[in-house]
Design a protein around this motif. Sequence first.
Motif, short mmCIF file in Angstrom:
data_model
loop_
_atom_site.label_atom_id
_atom_site.label_comp_id
_atom_site.label_asym_id
_atom_site.label_seq_id
_atom_site.Cartn_x
_atom_site.Cartn_y
_atom_site.Cartn_z
N VAL A 167 -5.98 9.72 -3.15
CA VAL A 167 -5.19 8.51 -2.85
C VAL A 167 -3.71 8.87 -2.95
CG1 VAL A 167 -4.79 6.08 -3.38
CG2 VAL A 167 -7.02 7.11 -3.88
N PRO A 168 -3.11 9.43 -1.89
CA PRO A 168 -1.68 9.74 -1.95
C PRO A 168 -0.87 8.45 -1.96
CG PRO A 168 -2.55 10.13 0.27
CD PRO A 168 -3.72 9.78 -0.61
N PRO A 169 0.41 8.55 -2.44
CA PRO A 169 1.13 9.76 -2.79
C PRO A 169 0.71 10.35 -4.13
CG PRO A 169 2.48 7.83 -3.21
CD PRO A 169 1.24 7.33 -2.53
N CYS A 170 0.93 11.67 -4.25
CA CYS A 170 0.64 12.38 -5.48
C CYS A 170 1.96 12.90 -6.07
CB CYS A 170 -0.31 13.55 -5.20
SG CYS A 170 0.46 14.90 -4.25
N TYR A 171 1.85 13.64 -7.17
CA TYR A 171 3.06 14.14 -7.81
C TYR A 171 3.87 15.04 -6.87
CZ TYR A 171 6.13 17.00 -10.68
OH TYR A 171 7.23 17.65 -11.17
N GLU A 172 3.19 15.93 -6.15
CA GLU A 172 3.91 16.84 -5.26
C GLU A 172 4.66 16.07 -4.18
OE1 GLU A 172 3.21 20.90 -2.60
OE2 GLU A 172 1.62 20.16 -3.91
N CYS A 173 4.11 14.94 -3.76
CA CYS A 173 4.80 14.11 -2.76
C CYS A 173 6.15 13.62 -3.26
CB CYS A 173 3.94 12.91 -2.39
SG CYS A 173 2.41 13.27 -1.48
N THR A 174 6.32 13.52 -4.59
CA THR A 174 7.55 12.99 -5.15
C THR A 174 8.66 14.03 -5.27
OG1 THR A 174 7.09 13.45 -7.51
CG2 THR A 174 6.12 11.45 -6.55
N LEU A 175 8.33 15.31 -5.06
CA LEU A 175 9.31 16.38 -5.28
C LEU A 175 10.33 16.44 -4.15
CD1 LEU A 175 7.00 19.26 -6.57
CD2 LEU A 175 8.36 17.64 -7.91
N GLY A 176 11.60 16.56 -4.53
CA GLY A 176 12.67 16.69 -3.55
C GLY A 176 13.24 18.09 -3.53
N GLU A 177 14.34 18.28 -2.82
CA GLU A 177 14.94 19.61 -2.66
C GLU A 177 15.38 20.20 -4.00
OE1 GLU A 177 18.05 19.59 0.19
OE2 GLU A 177 16.79 18.88 1.84
N GLY A 234 5.52 4.52 -10.23
CA GLY A 234 6.07 4.87 -11.53
C GLY A 234 6.67 3.66 -12.24
N PHE A 235 6.52 3.65 -13.56
CA PHE A 235 7.17 2.64 -14.39
C PHE A 235 8.37 3.32 -15.04
CE2 PHE A 235 7.92 1.12 -18.72
CZ PHE A 235 8.15 -0.22 -18.50
N VAL A 236 9.55 2.84 -14.72
CA VAL A 236 10.79 3.44 -15.23
C VAL A 236 11.39 2.54 -16.29
CG1 VAL A 236 13.10 4.27 -14.62
CG2 VAL A 236 11.20 4.53 -12.98
N ARG A 246 9.45 -0.91 -11.42
CA ARG A 246 8.46 -0.04 -10.82
C ARG A 246 9.06 0.62 -9.58
NH1 ARG A 246 2.61 -2.41 -10.00
NH2 ARG A 246 3.71 -3.50 -8.33
N VAL A 247 8.72 1.88 -9.38
CA VAL A 247 9.19 2.60 -8.21
C VAL A 247 7.98 2.97 -7.36
CG1 VAL A 247 9.14 4.82 -9.44
CG2 VAL A 247 10.53 4.58 -7.37
N GLU A 248 8.12 2.82 -6.05
CA GLU A 248 7.06 3.16 -5.11
C GLU A 248 7.36 4.53 -4.50
OE1 GLU A 248 4.54 0.99 -3.71
OE2 GLU A 248 5.00 -0.85 -4.80
N TYR A 249 6.37 5.43 -4.52
CA TYR A 249 6.55 6.76 -3.95
C TYR A 249 5.98 6.79 -2.53
CZ TYR A 249 7.50 7.98 -8.78
OH TYR A 249 8.03 8.01 -10.05
N SER A 250 6.49 7.72 -1.73
CA SER A 250 6.05 7.85 -0.34
C SER A 250 5.13 9.05 -0.18
CB SER A 250 7.27 8.03 0.59
OG SER A 250 8.13 6.91 0.50
N LYS A 251 4.15 8.89 0.69
CA LYS A 251 3.21 9.97 0.98
C LYS A 251 3.87 11.04 1.84
CE LYS A 251 -1.02 10.86 3.64
NZ LYS A 251 -2.09 10.23 4.46
#
Length: 395
Positions: A167-177, A234-236, A246-251
């Motif tokens: 069920v994406p997004p996953c942790y790797e999906c959240t990684l940026g440059e 995520g709960f920030v 809450r933050v929504e991550y993108s796939k």
Amino acid sequence: MRTISNTEIQEERYSRLRLIPWWDQSKIAACKVLVIGAGALGNEILKNLALLGFSQVVVLDMDRIDESNLSRTILYRSSDIGEFKVNAAAKAYKAISAAAVVQPIIANVTRDCGLGLFAWSDVILAGLDNREARLWINRSAWKTNRPWIDGAIEGINGVARVFLPGVPPCYECTLGEVDWAILDRRMSCNLLGYQEVTEGKIPTTPTIASIIAGIQVQEAVKLIHGLPTLAGKGFVFEGLNHTSYRVEYSKNPDCMSHYTLPEIVKLRLRSGDLSLEQLWRRAKQDLGTDKLTLEFSRDIIHKLTCPHCEHEEDLFVPVGSVSYEAGRCPNDGHMRAVAAVHAYTGNEAFGQRKLSEIGLPPFDIYTVRSDSREIGYLVEGDARTVLGALAGGGT
């Protein structure tokens, strides 16, 4: 005066929890939990698990306790300084919940832990301080179809996140440059590890650890009860003004983590009883073809070769476990070339090596692929060595 039975005492222990309409204490007791990290977050996670009645717990960490830990960890005492964190944490957990079975594992999660540990668990809770370990956990959890709950803290701020396999997004999906740049700095271009980048010296307080770990464990409780969670979110918590959101991550459609083994076959043998060639022949029989590849759970440094004096050294250790300086030739000091392997095809010279002799951890999963089928072989015979008394429940 009537004597109170042990059963009544046990019932009384969790009676306030059972007042919650949807609460099922049997689900708590049956849940197998893998806790990765036994620092500030890990302590609070373990404390909460013990109070709630989680009775099957593995705790994994590679560090020892120092004096600075005592201001941020509820489970450790001055007398524990110098001891491995997991051993002290397991002892403290048992002091809170005597009926629990807690298995401490002294290990680096990226190099020393077989994927069977993830397959054993029902939920994974992580309190870590570096991206490399989180990325490895994410890929391992997806591969074995297991949920994991991440926590991160800095100063008086923190975030808790839930990632579900498939069920994406996953942790790797959240990684940026910036995240990928930090990850790249941890490894040289020839696969030798630079001196580790210290991400662990992060300013934190016990209060923010308590808040974020509380959210993590609460999400685990909701997850095993089938309630809505922070899946892919995520709960920030921002401590200065006590704001939270809450933050929504993108796939990421190109994410490398989005892979789950379609089939896992359990092998009753131990890794010391089975060679690569024997496993390859078993896979040939199961898949009905010799056009297959036996893939490892992680890359292995096969040998180091000096381009000047041609001195060779066979190693068979996980990539990242050899430092950059150790890569220099002992004869002339030149940097040696690294030969890495990630699979066995039936033709390599090291096929007679036992699975325990190729640099991979015990209780691991080996993935076999042909043109039409994929199988993950779990070396379950190692379970007792890794899990101790918890191996009795199977995987």
